[in-house]
Structure formats: structure tokens, C-alpha cells
Enzyme design. Structure first.
Site, PDB file in Angstrom:
ATOM      1  CB  THR A  69     -55.095  40.223  -3.288  1.00 42.00           C
ATOM      2  OG1 THR A  69     -56.255  41.092  -3.382  1.00 42.00           O
ATOM      3  CG2 THR A  69     -54.613  39.976  -4.572  1.00 42.00           C
TER       4      THR A  69
ATOM      5  CD  GLU B 132     -64.236  42.772 -14.023  1.00 42.66           C
ATOM      6  OE1 GLU B 132     -63.059  43.577 -13.740  1.00 42.66           O
ATOM      7  OE2 GLU B 132     -64.781  42.168 -13.291  1.00 42.66           O
TER       8      GLU B 132
ATOM      9  CG  ASN C  46     -55.420  35.193  -6.426  1.00 41.98           C
ATOM     10  OD1 ASN C  46     -55.812  35.033  -7.617  1.00 41.98           O
ATOM     11  ND2 ASN C  46     -55.476  36.506  -5.980  1.00 41.98           N
TER      12      ASN C  46
ATOM     13  CE1 TYR D 142     -57.480  40.604 -12.897  1.00 42.26           C
ATOM     14  CE2 TYR D 142     -56.849  38.898 -14.261  1.00 42.26           C
ATOM     15  CZ  TYR D 142     -57.624  39.426 -13.381  1.00 42.26           C
ATOM     16  OH  TYR D 142     -58.060  38.342 -12.413  1.00 42.26           O
TER      17      TYR D 142
ATOM     18  NE  ARG E 131     -63.128  42.422  -4.235  1.00 46.23           N
ATOM     19  CZ  ARG E 131     -61.889  42.409  -4.975  1.00 46.23           C
ATOM     20  NH1 ARG E 131     -61.880  42.003  -6.190  1.00 46.23           N
ATOM     21  NH2 ARG E 131     -60.686  43.195  -4.417  1.00 46.23           N
TER      22      ARG E 131
ATOM     23  CE  LYS F 239     -57.680  35.437 -10.314  1.00 47.23           C
ATOM     24  NZ  LYS F 239     -56.660  36.279  -9.712  1.00 47.23           N
TER      25      LYS F 239
ATOM     26  CG  PHE G 210     -48.934  42.281 -10.089  1.00 45.95           C
ATOM     27  CD1 PHE G 210     -50.028  42.062 -10.876  1.00 45.95           C
ATOM     28  CD2 PHE G 210     -48.996  43.442  -9.246  1.00 45.95           C
ATOM     29  CE1 PHE G 210     -51.274  42.762 -10.615  1.00 45.95           C
ATOM     30  CE2 PHE G 210     -49.890  44.133  -8.864  1.00 45.95           C
ATOM     31  CZ  PHE G 210     -51.005  43.985  -9.786  1.00 45.95           C
TER      32      PHE G 210
ATOM     33  CG  HIS H 220     -61.513  38.594 -11.601  1.00 53.62           C
ATOM     34  ND1 HIS H 220     -60.837  39.669 -11.031  1.00 53.62           N
ATOM     35  CD2 HIS H 220     -63.041  38.982 -11.840  1.00 53.62           C
ATOM     36  CE1 HIS H 220     -61.597  41.000 -11.576  1.00 53.62           C
ATOM     37  NE2 HIS H 220     -62.761  40.200 -11.992  1.00 53.62           N
TER      38      HIS H 220
HETATM   39  P1  RTP Z   1     -58.865  39.923  -8.873  1.00 51.76           P
HETATM   40  O1  RTP Z   1     -58.779  41.238  -9.555  1.00 51.76           O
HETATM   41  O2  RTP Z   1     -58.034  39.005  -9.692  1.00 51.76           O
HETATM   42  O3  RTP Z   1     -60.087  39.635  -8.462  1.00 51.76           O
HETATM   43  O4  RTP Z   1     -57.920  40.200  -7.513  1.00 51.76           O
HETATM   44  P2  RTP Z   1     -57.917  41.422  -6.610  1.00 51.76           P
HETATM   45  O5  RTP Z   1     -58.858  42.535  -6.891  1.00 51.76           O
HETATM   46  O6  RTP Z   1     -58.039  40.791  -5.114  1.00 51.76           O
HETATM   47  O7  RTP Z   1     -56.473  42.065  -6.816  1.00 51.76           O
HETATM   48  P3  RTP Z   1     -55.958  43.136  -7.865  1.00 51.76           P
HETATM   49  O8  RTP Z   1     -55.139  44.438  -7.123  1.00 51.76           O
HETATM   50  O9  RTP Z   1     -57.139  43.569  -8.927  1.00 51.76           O
HETATM   51  O10 RTP Z   1     -54.975  42.316  -8.756  1.00 51.76           O
HETATM   52  C1  RTP Z   1     -55.213  41.586  -9.492  1.00 51.76           C
HETATM   53  C2  RTP Z   1     -54.396  40.121  -9.649  1.00 51.76           C
HETATM   54  O11 RTP Z   1     -53.099  40.467  -9.504  1.00 51.76           O
HETATM   55  C3  RTP Z   1     -52.202  39.551  -8.926  1.00 51.76           C
HETATM   56  N1  RTP Z   1     -51.466  40.341  -7.966  1.00 51.76           N
HETATM   57  N2  RTP Z   1     -50.363  40.322  -7.760  1.00 51.76           N
HETATM   58  N3  RTP Z   1     -47.594  40.120  -6.535  1.00 51.76           N
HETATM   59  C4  RTP Z   1     -48.614  40.970  -6.322  1.00 51.76           C
HETATM   60  O12 RTP Z   1     -48.183  42.028  -5.524  1.00 51.76           O
HETATM   61  C5  RTP Z   1     -49.749  41.055  -6.893  1.00 51.76           C
HETATM   62  N4  RTP Z   1     -50.896  41.953  -6.730  1.00 51.76           N
HETATM   63  C6  RTP Z   1     -51.912  41.478  -7.355  1.00 51.76           C
HETATM   64  C7  RTP Z   1     -53.155  38.691  -7.938  1.00 51.76           C
HETATM   65  O13 RTP Z   1     -53.240  37.424  -8.530  1.00 51.76           O
HETATM   66  C8  RTP Z   1     -54.432  39.540  -8.110  1.00 51.76           C
HETATM   67  O14 RTP Z   1     -55.736  38.732  -7.977  1.00 51.76           O
HETATM   68 MG    MG Z   2     -59.093  43.034  -8.927  1.00 51.08          MG
END
Ligand code: RTP
Ligand code: MG
Length: 141
Positions: free
Chosen positions: A93, A128, A114, A51, A87, A11, A59, A117
Site C-alpha cells: 500500500t 466491487e 498510490n 471504500y 495484489r 487511480k 484516512f 487499487h
Molecule cells: P486499495 O484498497 O486501494 O487497493 O489499497 P490497499 O488494499 O493496499 O489498502 P487499504 O488498507 O485497503 O486502504 C485503502 C487506501 O487507503 C489509503 N490508506 N491510507 N494513511 C494511511 O495510513 C492509509 N492507509 C490506507 C491508501 O491509499 C490505500 O490504498
Molecule cells: Mg484495500
């Protein structure tokens, strides 16, 4: 365990910190291989489409703004159980909750910035990978 392909994004925060190589070394060290990759500066439309699953979440706007704040490095990783392995290497996250030694624990600043992804399932990996590398073979064998 199956050989899989998964989509990984380094990112904008991590690209700006000049740690693309250090992050790729984590993947390589764990037996994953980079089979496609390029640097891209996403538009808001592209980041929103990528996304889209989160578009109703509070968010979403911050997420899109962050993802277009600078270039990202998009790549396809291949290896044994690549989706789950990636992962695990990424960590939680929220970097504050990520296990020590994970990419997010070591390189991420916040839940928004963070560092990486990773696809979360074979179905999302296929969508994707096709998003960034149309026509690429998405196999799981
Ligand atoms: P990613 O998709 O980026 O790999 O991250 P992830 O699976 O660990 O998390 P996901 O639930 O898919 O959320 C995508 C991205 O959104 C942001 N986020 N912010 N403020 C919040 O509560 C919140 N929750 C998620 C994070 O940057 C996350 O990587
Ligand atoms: Mg995700």
C-alpha cells in the site's frame, strides 16, 4: 489454480501521469486479461460507497478526496489466481515499502496517491465488479 476475475482501478495520480498503458502492460505481461474497462470521474458519494469498509478510519476523508481528484480507469482483470496475482503486481500500500519492480514502487508517489487499487478477496472482488459493471459475470472456476 482457479480462473478468477478481480476489480482493478488505475487511480487519479497514475491517470494524470499518463501511464494507464504502462500499468495495463504489467497486467498483460503477467498473464492477466482486461475483460472490461472504462474511464470514470467518481463523485464523493460513489467513492465513499466504494471504500465504505474504511469509513471509520482516520484516512477516509483524504482517501475519498484523492479518489475524486480526477478520472480513474476501472477495469476487470481475468486470469489464473487473478486476485492474488494483481495484489502481487501492485506491491505494498505504501510505495516506500513496495518491492522494486511492483506498480506502486515504480509509479506511486505516496500512501495516498498510490497508483492502483485491487480487490483483496473473492467476496470483495464480486462486490466491487458489480459496483462498476452491474450484471457482469463474476466467476471463479
Ligand atoms: P486499495 O484498497 O486501494 O487497493 O489499497 P490497499 O488494499 O493496499 O489498502 P487499504 O488498507 O485497503 O486502504 C485503502 C487506501 O487507503 C489509503 N490508506 N491510507 N494513511 C494511511 O495510513 C492509509 N492507509 C490506507 C491508501 O491509499 C490505500 O490504498
Ligand atoms: Mg484495500
Amino acid at each position: 489454480m482457479a480462473i478468477q476475475r478481480t476489480l482493478s482501478i488505475i487511480k487519479p495520480d497514475a491517470v494524470a501521469k499518463n501511464v494507464i498503458g504502462q500499468i495495463i502492460a504489467r497486467f498483460e505481461g503477467a498473464g492477466l486479461k482486461v475483460v472490461a474497462g472504462r474511464l470514470v470521474h467518481l463523485s464523493a458519494a460513489e467513492a465513499g460507497q466504494f471504500y465504505a469498509v474504511h469509513k471509520e478510519r482516520p484516512f477516509f476523508k483524504d482517501l475519498v478526496e484523492f479518489m475524486i481528484s480526477g478520472p480513474v480507469f476501472v477495469q476487470v482483470l481475468e486470469g489464473e489466481d487473478a486476485i492474488a496475482k494483481n495484489r502481487d503486481l501492485m506491491g505494498a500500500t505504501d510505495p516506500k515499502k513496495a518491492e522494486p519492480g511492483t506498480i506502486r514502487a515504480d509509479f506511486a508517489e505516496s500512501i495516498d496517491a498510490n497508483a492502483v487499487h485491487g480487490s483483496d478477496a473473492p467476496e470483495t472482488a464480486a462486490v466491487e465488479i458489480a459496483f462498476f459493471f452491474p450484471g457482469m459475470n463474476v466467476y471463479s472456476r
